[in-house]
Design a protein around this motif. Structure first.
Motif, PDB file in Angstrom:
ATOM      1  N   CYS A 153    -120.739 -39.344  30.358  1.00  0.00           N
ATOM      2  CA  CYS A 153    -122.095 -39.056  29.885  1.00  0.00           C
ATOM      3  C   CYS A 153    -122.043 -37.867  28.945  1.00  0.00           C
ATOM      4  CB  CYS A 153    -123.011 -38.699  31.058  1.00  0.00           C
ATOM      5  SG  CYS A 153    -123.179 -40.003  32.277  1.00  0.00           S
ATOM      6  N   TRP A 154    -122.802 -37.928  27.860  1.00  0.00           N
ATOM      7  CA  TRP A 154    -122.891 -36.736  27.018  1.00  0.00           C
ATOM      8  C   TRP A 154    -124.281 -36.535  26.452  1.00  0.00           C
ATOM      9  CZ3 TRP A 154    -120.427 -41.217  25.592  1.00  0.00           C
ATOM     10  CH2 TRP A 154    -120.638 -41.741  24.322  1.00  0.00           C
ATOM     11  N   GLN A 155    -124.519 -35.296  26.053  1.00  0.00           N
ATOM     12  CA  GLN A 155    -125.811 -34.883  25.504  1.00  0.00           C
ATOM     13  C   GLN A 155    -125.568 -34.281  24.130  1.00  0.00           C
ATOM     14  OE1 GLN A 155    -127.489 -31.152  26.864  1.00  0.00           O
ATOM     15  NE2 GLN A 155    -129.496 -32.062  27.227  1.00  0.00           N
ATOM     16  N   LYS A 196    -127.699 -32.925  20.396  1.00  0.00           N
ATOM     17  CA  LYS A 196    -129.013 -32.620  19.835  1.00  0.00           C
ATOM     18  C   LYS A 196    -129.122 -33.130  18.407  1.00  0.00           C
ATOM     19  CE  LYS A 196    -130.011 -28.949  22.984  1.00  0.00           C
ATOM     20  NZ  LYS A 196    -129.804 -27.523  23.260  1.00  0.00           N
ATOM     21  N   ARG A 197    -130.335 -33.521  18.043  1.00  0.00           N
ATOM     22  CA  ARG A 197    -130.618 -33.990  16.690  1.00  0.00           C
ATOM     23  C   ARG A 197    -131.853 -33.263  16.176  1.00  0.00           C
ATOM     24  NH1 ARG A 197    -126.288 -36.216  17.551  1.00  0.00           N
ATOM     25  NH2 ARG A 197    -125.845 -38.455  17.309  1.00  0.00           N
ATOM     26  N   VAL A 224    -123.334 -47.223  25.335  1.00  0.00           N
ATOM     27  CA  VAL A 224    -122.299 -47.589  24.380  1.00  0.00           C
ATOM     28  C   VAL A 224    -121.298 -48.587  24.979  1.00  0.00           C
ATOM     29  CG1 VAL A 224    -120.595 -46.681  22.763  1.00  0.00           C
ATOM     30  CG2 VAL A 224    -122.519 -45.228  23.465  1.00  0.00           C
ATOM     31  N   ILE A 274    -119.270 -34.999  30.011  1.00  0.00           N
ATOM     32  CA  ILE A 274    -118.708 -34.924  31.354  1.00  0.00           C
ATOM     33  C   ILE A 274    -118.436 -36.340  31.878  1.00  0.00           C
ATOM     34  CG2 ILE A 274    -120.990 -34.830  32.433  1.00  0.00           C
ATOM     35  CD1 ILE A 274    -119.879 -33.020  34.561  1.00  0.00           C
ATOM     36  N   ALA A 290    -133.671 -41.625  19.412  1.00  0.00           N
ATOM     37  CA  ALA A 290    -133.531 -42.507  20.573  1.00  0.00           C
ATOM     38  C   ALA A 290    -133.629 -41.643  21.814  1.00  0.00           C
ATOM     39  CB  ALA A 290    -132.206 -43.249  20.548  1.00  0.00           C
ATOM     40  N   GLY A 291    -134.000 -42.251  22.918  1.00  0.00           N
ATOM     41  CA  GLY A 291    -134.067 -41.505  24.168  1.00  0.00           C
ATOM     42  C   GLY A 291    -132.692 -41.390  24.798  1.00  0.00           C
ATOM     43  N   SER A 292    -132.133 -42.543  25.195  1.00  0.00           N
ATOM     44  CA  SER A 292    -130.795 -42.553  25.783  1.00  0.00           C
ATOM     45  C   SER A 292    -130.016 -43.729  25.196  1.00  0.00           C
ATOM     46  CB  SER A 292    -130.880 -42.667  27.309  1.00  0.00           C
ATOM     47  OG  SER A 292    -129.641 -42.340  27.901  1.00  0.00           O
ATOM     48  N   VAL A 293    -128.723 -43.509  24.987  1.00  0.00           N
ATOM     49  CA  VAL A 293    -127.891 -44.472  24.266  1.00  0.00           C
ATOM     50  C   VAL A 293    -126.799 -45.001  25.194  1.00  0.00           C
ATOM     51  CG1 VAL A 293    -126.463 -44.825  22.213  1.00  0.00           C
ATOM     52  CG2 VAL A 293    -128.339 -43.145  22.159  1.00  0.00           C
ATOM     53  N   PHE A 302    -124.078 -34.187  35.856  1.00  0.00           N
ATOM     54  CA  PHE A 302    -124.440 -34.188  34.437  1.00  0.00           C
ATOM     55  C   PHE A 302    -125.491 -33.113  34.126  1.00  0.00           C
ATOM     56  CE2 PHE A 302    -126.676 -36.219  30.673  1.00  0.00           C
ATOM     57  CZ  PHE A 302    -125.683 -35.890  29.761  1.00  0.00           C
ATOM     58  N   THR A 360    -127.145 -39.716  33.600  1.00  0.00           N
ATOM     59  CA  THR A 360    -128.176 -39.355  32.629  1.00  0.00           C
ATOM     60  C   THR A 360    -129.563 -39.541  33.254  1.00  0.00           C
ATOM     61  OG1 THR A 360    -128.311 -41.608  31.768  1.00  0.00           O
ATOM     62  CG2 THR A 360    -126.752 -40.122  30.693  1.00  0.00           C
ATOM     63  N   VAL A 413    -116.910 -43.283  33.838  1.00  0.00           N
ATOM     64  CA  VAL A 413    -118.336 -43.133  33.505  1.00  0.00           C
ATOM     65  C   VAL A 413    -118.521 -41.803  32.761  1.00  0.00           C
ATOM     66  CG1 VAL A 413    -120.706 -43.019  34.388  1.00  0.00           C
ATOM     67  CG2 VAL A 413    -118.979 -44.390  35.605  1.00  0.00           C
ATOM     68  N   LYS A 435    -134.292 -32.341  19.317  1.00  0.00           N
ATOM     69  CA  LYS A 435    -134.479 -32.976  20.611  1.00  0.00           C
ATOM     70  C   LYS A 435    -133.104 -33.321  21.136  1.00  0.00           C
ATOM     71  CE  LYS A 435    -135.132 -36.060  17.254  1.00  0.00           C
ATOM     72  NZ  LYS A 435    -134.726 -37.448  17.364  1.00  0.00           N
ATOM     73  N   SER A 436    -132.967 -33.370  22.448  1.00  0.00           N
ATOM     74  CA  SER A 436    -131.660 -33.720  22.997  1.00  0.00           C
ATOM     75  C   SER A 436    -131.669 -35.198  23.351  1.00  0.00           C
ATOM     76  CB  SER A 436    -131.328 -32.842  24.203  1.00  0.00           C
ATOM     77  OG  SER A 436    -131.946 -33.324  25.356  1.00  0.00           O
ATOM     78  N   MET A 437    -130.581 -35.864  23.000  1.00  0.00           N
ATOM     79  CA  MET A 437    -130.405 -37.271  23.323  1.00  0.00           C
ATOM     80  C   MET A 437    -129.229 -37.391  24.274  1.00  0.00           C
ATOM     81  SD  MET A 437    -130.808 -39.077  19.582  1.00  0.00           S
ATOM     82  CE  MET A 437    -129.377 -40.060  19.930  1.00  0.00           C
ATOM     83  N   THR A 438    -129.287 -38.369  25.176  1.00  0.00           N
ATOM     84  CA  THR A 438    -128.133 -38.587  26.041  1.00  0.00           C
ATOM     85  C   THR A 438    -127.425 -39.879  25.659  1.00  0.00           C
ATOM     86  OG1 THR A 438    -129.567 -39.624  27.675  1.00  0.00           O
ATOM     87  CG2 THR A 438    -129.063 -37.303  27.996  1.00  0.00           C
ATOM     88  N   PHE A 439    -126.148 -39.928  25.962  1.00  0.00           N
ATOM     89  CA  PHE A 439    -125.311 -41.095  25.716  1.00  0.00           C
ATOM     90  C   PHE A 439    -124.503 -41.368  26.977  1.00  0.00           C
ATOM     91  CE2 PHE A 439    -125.382 -41.208  20.961  1.00  0.00           C
ATOM     92  CZ  PHE A 439    -125.984 -39.988  20.718  1.00  0.00           C
ATOM     93  N   GLN A 440    -124.104 -42.611  27.172  1.00  0.00           N
ATOM     94  CA  GLN A 440    -123.169 -42.911  28.232  1.00  0.00           C
ATOM     95  C   GLN A 440    -122.291 -44.073  27.804  1.00  0.00           C
ATOM     96  OE1 GLN A 440    -126.520 -43.423  30.976  1.00  0.00           O
ATOM     97  NE2 GLN A 440    -127.127 -43.507  28.838  1.00  0.00           N
ATOM     98  N   LYS A 441    -121.027 -43.985  28.228  1.00  0.00           N
ATOM     99  CA  LYS A 441    -120.115 -45.098  27.974  1.00  0.00           C
ATOM    100  C   LYS A 441    -119.338 -45.364  29.258  1.00  0.00           C
ATOM    101  CE  LYS A 441    -116.689 -47.125  25.065  1.00  0.00           C
ATOM    102  NZ  LYS A 441    -116.099 -47.254  23.750  1.00  0.00           N
ATOM    103  N   THR A 460    -121.673 -51.130  29.536  1.00  0.00           N
ATOM    104  CA  THR A 460    -122.637 -50.060  29.835  1.00  0.00           C
ATOM    105  C   THR A 460    -124.059 -50.620  29.825  1.00  0.00           C
ATOM    106  OG1 THR A 460    -121.126 -48.617  28.583  1.00  0.00           O
ATOM    107  CG2 THR A 460    -123.224 -47.662  29.267  1.00  0.00           C
ATOM    108  N   ILE A 471    -122.451 -31.619  25.074  1.00  0.00           N
ATOM    109  CA  ILE A 471    -122.032 -31.458  26.467  1.00  0.00           C
ATOM    110  C   ILE A 471    -121.539 -32.810  26.955  1.00  0.00           C
ATOM    111  CG2 ILE A 471    -122.890 -31.108  28.812  1.00  0.00           C
ATOM    112  CD1 ILE A 471    -124.919 -29.099  27.448  1.00  0.00           C
ATOM    113  N   SER A 485    -137.480 -34.869  23.522  1.00  0.00           N
ATOM    114  CA  SER A 485    -136.274 -35.135  24.291  1.00  0.00           C
ATOM    115  C   SER A 485    -136.645 -35.915  25.538  1.00  0.00           C
ATOM    116  CB  SER A 485    -135.636 -33.826  24.765  1.00  0.00           C
ATOM    117  OG  SER A 485    -135.498 -32.912  23.714  1.00  0.00           O
TER     118      SER A 485
END
Lengths: 426, 426
Positions: B111-113, B115-116, A346, B103, A341-344, A92, A361, B109, B384-390, A350, B101, A375
């Protein structure tokens, strides 16, 4: 647990308030230790290690032998898990690499942006009862991908002068250059000024107790950058009627076990779900080993019933949670609408602990509402972007007049002259 | 000017030392003003504006009428120049946009990033004799591209309670939401806590004198982010025998005119070039309007002769200049090798003032060696960059065991349980 139904907007600020931390009392102590270490180097570091960690060390740096022994001592099962997590974190963070951005803004005026690794960095890993080796992965892996040259890790020794095998194993696995058995304020001061043993670094990363947090803040006064300010860990779960109360309760508890000052929030559009989660929390709490700690945080937790998704989203963005779990039918609404938010996380499968360890992440994230401006740690946290420009003769003819006029209007004649003196030759 | 020939490496640290700034004396004053404004809001802001700016204002916010009048007052020629600069800055910063981004780190699993934009920001523009409207462009343009919602600009009023037409014009041109006639410590404190007039923001940008610099540092204690710490402006020119002494001298002087504490360095592999530049500086200095100011900085400047390019590059990276001009035959060597610099200017026709105004790069850059850890302001400074995961059911089956083992090894059983409780249903 405190259930709050349909709070009015003008009560949100009060409702979402974090417990305030008293930094000022600590600051004086931190400043004194910084001064002492700045003046006396290792002698002072040794003194504070004796005072705070209760151990007198003759050698601060972990030896190759210690690292080898630690590697032997970690079980094959845990090694395999750590390697699996490393692989995902690596994938990642490698995907976050950016390429040079180049553009001709006007004919003959080329601008580009390139990133460079921060050459010397310090990673702080807290000590205490549990060895938080996962944070070693989260900091050292992206540092290595970025190309940081000197990666120094500081962590407090126990009363026997040792540090956890898992930390030593993770450090060598992820390319840490040097492991130093120094913790607390004295570690941060050492990384700030440099001592005979601790190298001076350009940026310091990692979590810590309130002393370490204040020390990192003080370090910035001396020109050292830090990843972000830290506060107690926190989780906000948004769950509707489609969520699984058992799962939601387990997530709230996984946050609560961090400590009494952890923040745990549930926001929901469904009253039955809130009731079900409350029951489940009580049930699961009973069998937890860290029950006492989790109980305190759970008592302060808030279960907030809101009218609809739109109101929920506004409230969540106002709170700006470190960890944000979405267990709702309309996932996309929250994924697209969340700005702070820091990390999400979903969906129902998860859990937050996936991001703490192994999804890929980073788990070093902005707490205390800092995700409004900061960030979480990512590949760019270990790099800085530099800009370049190259102007041809033609380019300077195109852009020169503009620079001259603006410089003159700002009263900066030598700025203007640097252009005029060149234009006269063209 | 001080000429230093072939300094030994162990003398570099001393040679490259910046003049130290005494922050501690100022800190007490700043803290007092912060406390007062935190308690008393606009009343206190008004008091300090009276004390420091010598003017008593009944209305702090620039009115639409003032903005319209200012727009009328700026000459068409200057407007055109500002618009040209805006276009280039816009192009370069728009090119810095990044996409999501995403992947799959393991099957199931993802994960993505993303920006906001930072939603609420404050821009500080210094007052003084010259209206530094170019900094308005450098901060407001990327903020607008990033999508920041509330862009508040603070700048001190003059004794008549007015601010420069150029600043008002640039502010409205670049989408600033609100222009507030408040400067110094009181502006930074206002942006930190919020008052009746000044909105509380999440991040503060922009240069300022040492009071503003310390105030920004104190703001971080209250959870407000800042762009970077600031210090006096500086320039390092690397020039070999192919450089034009006249041009190099004009660049050194353009830096020197900022003030007596500006840092000006020339590094060269050619003694004749150093001698020629020294002569040229004296010649050009005589005709400068800000001669007195520039002279002081020039007296403290250093012309350093080094043996070869490799040594030069090491020395430059050790210094970490804010602005770095390369006037050498072997440009690529320096472009590729530089790791610590704010912005780089390549070739004989790329004066530093081009980047100050109009090439497209940003002029808000790390001084004081901070480029070792900090980027200059760029598009990402406003996001800022935020990360997500599903994770799917399959994904949790793949990754669950790893999380359980690691959580258990860290003694965090509720973290483990959040996975186990889900795995039992799969």
């Amino acid at each position: 647990m405190n259930i709050i139904e349909n709070p009015k907007r003008d009560c949100w600020a009060e409702l979402l308030k974090r417990p305030t931390q008293t930094v000022n009392d600590i600051e004086k102590t931190v400043n004194e230790i910084f001064d002492d270490i700045n003046r006396n180097g290792d002698v002072a570091v040794s003194k504070y290690t004796h005072i705070f960690d209760g151990v007198q060390l003759t050698r601060f740096t972990a030896s190759e032998e210690e690292i080898n022994q630690a590697t032997q001592a970690v079980s094959p099962e845990l090694k395999k898990a750590i390697q699996q997590a490393k692989s995902n974190i690596e994938k990642f963070h490698t995907a976050q690499k950016t390429t040079k951005i180049e553009i001709e803004t006007q004919e003959g005026v080329t601008c580009w942006q390139e990133k460079r690794a921060i050459q010397k960095i310090g990673l702080y890993i807290p000590g205490g009862t549990a060895p938080l080796f996962s944070t070693v992965l989260m900091l050292a892996i992206p540092a290595q991908i970025a190309g940081c040259k000197d990666i120094v890790l500081c962590t407090p020794p126990n009363k026997e002068g040792k540090i956890a095998n898992e930390i030593l194993y993770a450090a060598q696995l992820c390319g840490v250059s040097k492991v130093i058995k120094i913790g607390g304020i004295q570690a941060i001061a050492g990384l700030t000024f440099g001592t005979e043993t601790i190298p001076k670094v350009y940026k310091i990363y990692g979590p810590g107790n309130q002393f370490v947090t204040v020390a990192k803040q003080i370090a910035t006064k001396y020109g050292v950058a830090i990843d972000m300010p830290a506060g107690p860990s926190e989780l906000l779960v948004m769950a509707d009627v489609t969520a699984n109360a058992e799962y939601v309760a387990s997530d709230l508890l996984s946050q609560a076990e961090h400590g009494a000052d952890s923040q745990v929030l549930l926001v929901s559009t469904s009253k039955p779900l809130i009731t079900a989660v409350e029951k489940e929390v009580e049930k699961q709490l009973k069998v937890l080993p860290r029950q006492a700690m989790a109980k305190k945080a759970i008592e302060n937790s808030k279960l907030i019933l809101v009218k609809n998704d739109a109101e929920a989203l506004d409230l969540i963005n106002e709170y700006a949670p470190e960890h944000f779990i979405i267990c709702t039918e309309n996932e996309a609404f929250y994924c697209n609408g969340i700005v702070n938010a820091g990390s999400v996380f979903v969906g129902n499968f998860t859990p937050e602990s996936a991001g703490d360890y192994a999804s890929g992440t980073n788990h070093t994230l902005p707490t205390n509402g800092f995700s409004k401006a900061y960030s979480g740690v990512n590949l760019d946290s270990f790099m800085k972007s530099m800009t370049f420009q190259k102007i041809t003769k033609k380019g300077l003819l195109n852009i020169g007049k503009t620079i001259e006029i603006m410089a003159e209007a700002e009263g900066l004649h030598a700025h203007k002259n640097a252009v005029s003196i060149r234009l006269k030759d063209l």
